[in-house]
Structure formats: C-alpha cells, structure tokens
Scaffold this motif. Structure first.
Motif, short mmCIF file in Angstrom:
data_model
loop_
_atom_site.label_atom_id
_atom_site.label_comp_id
_atom_site.label_asym_id
_atom_site.label_seq_id
_atom_site.Cartn_x
_atom_site.Cartn_y
_atom_site.Cartn_z
N ILE A 83 31.81 122.21 44.36
CA ILE A 83 31.00 121.88 45.53
C ILE A 83 29.91 120.88 45.14
O ILE A 83 29.83 119.79 45.69
N SER A 84 29.07 121.26 44.17
CA SER A 84 27.95 120.37 43.82
C SER A 84 28.40 119.11 43.11
O SER A 84 27.89 118.03 43.36
N ARG A 86 31.58 117.97 43.04
CA ARG A 86 32.78 117.42 43.67
C ARG A 86 33.89 117.16 42.65
O ARG A 86 34.58 116.16 42.71
N ASP A 193 28.79 119.48 59.45
CA ASP A 193 27.62 118.78 58.95
C ASP A 193 26.84 118.15 60.10
O ASP A 193 25.61 118.22 60.16
N SER A 198 24.57 123.20 56.62
CA SER A 198 24.86 122.71 55.28
C SER A 198 26.27 123.12 54.85
O SER A 198 26.58 124.31 54.75
N ALA A 200 27.60 122.55 51.90
CA ALA A 200 27.56 123.08 50.54
C ALA A 200 27.16 124.56 50.55
O ALA A 200 27.79 125.39 49.91
N TRP A 201 26.12 124.89 51.30
CA TRP A 201 25.63 126.28 51.33
C TRP A 201 26.68 127.20 51.93
O TRP A 201 26.92 128.31 51.45
N ARG A 203 29.91 126.77 51.79
CA ARG A 203 30.97 126.93 50.80
C ARG A 203 30.51 127.80 49.64
O ARG A 203 31.29 128.59 49.11
N TYR A 204 29.24 127.66 49.27
CA TYR A 204 28.74 128.53 48.20
C TYR A 204 28.83 129.99 48.62
O TYR A 204 29.21 130.86 47.83
N LYS A 319 28.65 113.98 51.55
CA LYS A 319 27.83 113.92 52.75
C LYS A 319 27.73 112.49 53.28
O LYS A 319 28.00 112.21 54.43
#
Lengths: 322, 368
Positions: A83-84, A86, A193, A198, A200-201, A203-204, A319
């Motif tokens: 995620i972070s 990629r 998005d 978010s 990313a959040w 998916r986390y 993003k």
C-alpha cells in the motif's frame, strides 16, 4: 453407516476450520484490492507465536493474542510494501512466506532447542473441547443424539469462532458503511478517493482484519488441534485457503461451503486409504490431496461458473501523478 | 518518478545495492537477536562460500539451479507475466531428465544422453506450464493463481508417480534406480582436477546454464519473438494493435519459461543425485523469483544474483556447522528479506535518491 457419516462430518469440520479462517482473512484483503499470497506465512507465524507464548504462560488466551499479534505484524509488513510503497503484492507475499518459514524455525530452535518445535503445551496452554449442555445425556437418542453431541458439541472454541465469522464477515462487508467502502476500494479506488475517503487507510484496515483472522487460523493449528508448534506445520493450508477463496468467488457464504468441501476431501482421503472401491479400486491419497487445486483450476477455466476477482485487486493505488 | 530520471549507474547499481544492504542489515539484527556476532557470521559465510575451492564449487552448484529458475521467471517478466510455478515445473522437469537417463544410460555415453535430457526436461517443464498459459491466454484466469495450483498438483503427482510407478522394485525409498555412467554428467572436479573442487557436485550443467543465459539474451533482445514479448510486456494493448497475437505470446513465453525451469532438473538429477527422488526442488523455484528481480530480468544480472544466492546457500550451510545457533533456516530468513527489500520494497529508497540526484535548480524550476 450413520455413525461413519457423523464421524466424517465431524472430521470435516475440524479440518475446515483453519481453512475457513484463512479464507475469510484473504477475503477481507482481496476485496479491498490487496492480493495476498502470504496467508500461509501469516498462519505459520501465528502458529509459532501462539505455541511459544502458550507454552511460556500456560494460558491459551495469551497464546491466541500472541498469535494474532504476530500475524498482524506480518500483515502490516505486507501492507507497508503493497500500500505505502506500491510494491508488487505477489512478491511481497512470497517474501512474507519465506520470512515466516525461516524465522519460526530459527527462533524456535534458539529459544526452545527442540529442532524448531515448541515444547508440548502445559495444562491450560491448550484450548479444550467445549461440551454443550446435555450433550452426554442426549448421546443415546437416535439421530439427534449423535448429531448434537458429536457434530455440534465438543469442538474447540475457535471452531465456533470460525463458523460465526462467516455471517459476521457477510454482515460487515455487505451491510455496513465500512464494508461498502472496503469493497469499493477493491473495485474502483479512484472513486472512493474522490469521495474524500483515504484509500490507503481503508486498505490498511482490511489488511489488519486479514492479519487478525490469519492469527486465529494459525493459533488453531498450534494450540487447539495441536499441542505446540511444529516446523512448517501449516503445510500449504494457506495456499489451499487461497484456492478456496477463488473457488468461493470472494463471497463469505461460498467460502464456508468451499472450505467444508476441501476439508471433506481431506478427511475422505485419510479415510479411504486402503479401501477398495467398486470398479475404480483403491483411490490413491494423492488424488484427494490434489483435487482441491484441480477443482480450482477447472473453476478458473470457466467450466463451473466464472470467478471474477475484485477489479482493482493487485493494482497499487497512486493518488496523483507527480 | 519513472526510471530515466536517475543516472544509469544509480538505477542499476546504487538502488539494488541499497536494497541488498538493508536486507543484510536486518539479517544482521536477526543474528544479534539469536545471540551471535553478525560480523563473525559474515566472515564464516564468505569464507565458506568463496574462501576455498570446494566451497566455491558448492556455491557454483547452487548457482546453477538459481540461474535456470531465475531465467524462467525473467522470461515471463518480459511479457508481463508472473510465473510463480517454477517449483512445479522444475519438479516435473525431473521426469524428462529421468526418462532420458533411464532409457539411455546403459547403452550410450553421457554426451549422447545429455541432449535428450535437456529436451526432456524442457519439454516436461513446458508441458506443466502449458495449461496455466493456455488458461491465461484464452480464459483470462490469472497465471499467478493457476501456477500456484499447479505447484501443489505437481507435488501430489510426483509423489504418486515415484511411490507407485517409477519406484525401484523392492526399495522402500520413493525414488528411481540410480543411473549408470551414461546418465551422469561429469563433475567439474573430474574435468579440471587442478581447480580442486573436491566433493562439490558442480558439474557440466553449469555450462548448460550459461548457454541458456546466452539463449535468453539472444531471444529477448535479438529476435522478432523477443521484441514481441517485450512489446507485449510493456503495453499489451498497444502490442495487440501492432498485430501481435496475445494468445501466441502468452503461450509461447510461458512454454519457454516452464522449459527453463524444467531444465533445473538436469543439474540436480543428472548432475548430482543420479536418480529421480522426492522433493529435489526444495524452494529453488520460488527463489528464482528473487533471482530474477535482483538480476533485473537480464541474464548477466541473473548470473550475478544466482551466485549471490549460491553463496548464501553454501555459506549458510557452513555457518550452521560453525555456529550451531544459526541453523540453515537463517538462509530462508535472508532470502525472505532480500525478496522483501529488493522486490516488494524496491521503491522505498527511490524518492530520497531522486531528491538527492536532482539538481536543486531543476527542483526549484519544477516547483515554480
């Protein structure tokens, strides 16, 4: 005959449980767009964490907590990479599997000096069978008795957790706002998005949920059915869960039936050893072992419906371009 | 933040180096965690893998396996395909080698058997990759998943064959009979005794591996097919518009990839074990992914990465002997870390490096 059927079903439930937990774990992750072939590694890590802590503390619950922690930590590594950063999600999953396989055996040997295994669990370090009320009294009642006292009663608590997790997963994914958003980031992250959420959040959180469920699955192996951790004790069950996930077309209820089917094949394989069937003769054990994978390939080929993965699965979300 | 923003040596040299350094740094921490001195461990590892001829021979033997499986993954990478089935393809490739050796070893010398073994292993490996390839091409079923499934199918398949069909009569072991001289590749120690490779099983397949590297380089960068494979990998949609058939490229690429993975069996079966046995692949197929990633899918890079992993295997064996606390599982940990840092986290250091190498004037101009 009836008794054999009950015993088979009982064995099926026991074998299916870790598959089901890991399969639901993968469901959360892949529905959010993060492909996870590291289920195996997370289960193995959890099995070790649970086995080690349950041995030291003689407390199964602390063991379970440790198992979940290890699994979530591995899940976060996967999240950080895919995620972070990629990074490639398949590569990251392979790395997790290697790390778990190596570290569990290495640390197991360093800490316990038993060739990588953890010592046999003391009293209280293991989950015991839950006997339902009146199970003993009802045992003699025809039909209902065996069904109730053999099949329903007398499993580890994690078995019930696994089967309760099925409706819970369904409810979370299809009846809550969180679930809607989770599925949306797996299909069309850009739209989510745009809505100001978010990606990313989201998916986390999905990856953490995956870690928790894998933690249950791994702990089940080492401190519920097993009595301690053994080197590579998952033996491919994480991959079997992945196959089940695809076979179930990423749906919770299907996941349960698929895992029961795969579990049944395993139980049948064990039971059919040395048994001569009419016409075909003895079926080799390996046929039963390979059958889940063969069935999944046949499904993927499109001969049993079509398995369509979440659209954004495996695609890192960027993003904006700089 | 695309490639090309950075000087070539940074892209191909510095970034992989930093990734590796991070992996080894964390490995060092693991060594500290289990109560040993990481610097001593490095010393033992280097000495064990490079310090003396026999150790180096073992390093080269393992490297031979990694070259084959690394090339297999790399060829598929060029077409944008992820072949993670090297494990199964190599395993089934062993059948091809065994058939050639069992049929011929009593009648002809090894150099007659070798071409058949190469063909056999490549054909069996390719055959094992064919169904996933065809399903990807025709049905769009993801090749990553199908090749994983085929790995597991191959495990059951080979256990069945070796336990029931190919087993040496009267033996308890699940393995074929041992090949005669006609089914054994010469060890390098026998060809070049002065090198002093001793008992190291490095054998002629090392040169087969080098030949495979040249073949892959020529195929990918010097032929029409290679051009089509790279075009398809870079942009499948554009390639289709250019008249390249996706079905053909996917199937052909996967067949070549599977064939290369299958050829790994030549080194293990004909070169070292001299019989087909259970579980002779033991992870080489998976490590091929790391080798291809680190080698940037180029044969030269793959040879270097394969030697590095060979060193880890051999040095790790030596390490577990010298420092019993550090078991062979440490190698798996290091491999995992290398795959993580060099593969999944390969972009981690890139932003910082781009900032470092972009002249401040250019950055200011961009921001203005």
């Amino acid at each position: 005959m009836f008794e054999t059927v009950i015993l088979m079903m009982d064995a099926t439930v026991r074998v299916s449980t870790p598959l089901l937990l890991a399969c639901l774990a993968g469901l959360f992750s892949e529905r959010s767009g993060v492909v996870d072939i590291g289920l195996e590694g997370k289960m193995l890590g959890a099995a070790f964490g649970a086995g080690a802590v349950a041995y030291v503390t003689a407390n199964a619950w602390l063991g379970l907590l440790a198992g979940i922690s290890v699994s979530v930590a591995l899940a976060l590594i996967h999240g950080f990479a895919s995620i972070s950063n990629r990074g490639n999600q398949i590569v990251s999953g392979v790395a997790i599997n290697f790390l778990a396989a190596g570290l569990t055996a290495l640390l197991g040997q360093t800490w316990f000096r038993q060739g990588g295994r953890t010592p046999s669990l003391p009293e209280g370090g293991r989950f015991t069978d839950l006997t339902w009320p009146f199970a003993e009294q009802l045992r003699e009642v025809p039909v209902v008795g065996p069904l109730y006292s053999e099949l329903l009663s007398g499993h580890k608590i994690l078995v019930y957790v696994a089967f309760l997790a099925v409706p819970l997963t369904w409810w979370i994914l299809f009846r809550t706002r969180f679930g809607l958003r989770l599925r949306a980031v797996g299909e069309n992250p850009a739209a989510v998005d745009t809505a100001g959420i978010s990606v990313a959040w989201m998916r986390y959180r999905a990856v953490i949920a995956c870690g928790i469920l894998c933690g249950f699955a791994g702990s089940y192996l080492s401190i519920a059915v097993g009595s301690g951790f053994g080197v590579n004790m998952t033996a491919g069950q994480g991959f079997m869960a992945l196959a089940a996930l695809i076979f179930a077309k990423w749906k919770p209820l299907n996941a349960m039936f698929t895992c029961l089917l795969f579990g049944f094949l395993d139980a049948a394989g064990t039971r059919m050893q040395g048994v001569e069937l009419p016409v075909i003769g003895e079926v080799p054990l390996q046929v039963f072992q390979a059958l889940p994978y063969v069935l999944t390939v046949v499904l993927l080929a499109g001969f049993i419906g079509k398995a369509i993965p979440p659209k954004a699965a495996g695609v890192p979300y960027l993003k904006e371009r700089s | 933040m695309s490639a090309g923003q950075l000087p070539r040596w940074v892209d191909l040299g510095l970034i992989p180096f930093l990734n590796l350094a991070a992996a080894f740094l964390v490995s060092g921490l693991v060594v500290i965690l289990i109560g040993e001195n990481p610097l001593d461990a490095v010393k033992v590892l280097l000495w064990g893998s490079l310090g003396y001829a026999e150790g180096f021979g073992f390093t080269l033997f393992y490297a031979t396996n990694f070259i084959f499986t690394g090339l297999a993954v790399a060829v598929a990478f060029h077409a944008g395909l992820f072949n993670i089935g090297g494990e199964g393809q190599a395993y089934v490739g062993g059948l091809g080698v065994a058939f050639a050796c069992l049929a011929l070893d009593r009648f002809v010398p090894w150099y007659v058997t070798l071409p058949f073994a190469i063909l056999g292993s490549a054909a069996m490996g390719a055959a094992w990759a064919f169904i996933p390839a065809w399903l990807q091409a025709k049905r769009g079923s993801h090749v990553v998943i199908t090749t994983i499934m085929f790995n597991y199918i191959s495990f059951s398949f080979m256990v069945y064959l070796l336990g029931n069909v190919l087993k040496k009569p009267g033996s308890m072991q699940n393995e074929t009979r041992t090949f005669e001289d006609g089914g054994r590749l010469p060890f390098l120690n026998d060809i070049f005794p002065s090198f002093g490779f001793g008992y190291a099983p490095v054998n002629l397949s090392l040169f087969v591996a080098f030949a495979a590297c040249v073949f892959v380089w020529f195929l990918i960068w010097r032929t029409k097919l290679g051009y089509e494979i790279r075009s398809f990998g870079a942009n499948a949609t554009a390639a289709v518009y250019a008249g390249i058939s996706p079905v053909r490229i996917i199937v052909v690429t996967m067949l070549i990839s599977g064939g290369l993975a299958g050829m790994m069996a030549i080194n293990e079966i004909m070169g070292s074990q001299h019989r087909l046995l259970i579980d002779f692949v033991t992870g080489y197929g998976f490590v091929g992914i790391a080798v291809a990633l680190m080698g940037r899918a180029h044969p030269v890079g793959i040879i270097l990465a394969a030697i590095l992993f060979g060193m880890l295997y051999q040095g790790g064996a030596e390490l577990s002997f010298e420092m019993p606390n550090i078991t062979r599982d440490m190698i798996i940990v290091i491999q995992g870390l290398v795959i993580l840092f060099a593969g999944a986290l390969e972009h981690m250091f890139r932003p910082a490096i781009v900032r470092f190498f972009t002249p401040s004037r250019a950055l200011a101009a961009k921001e203005a």
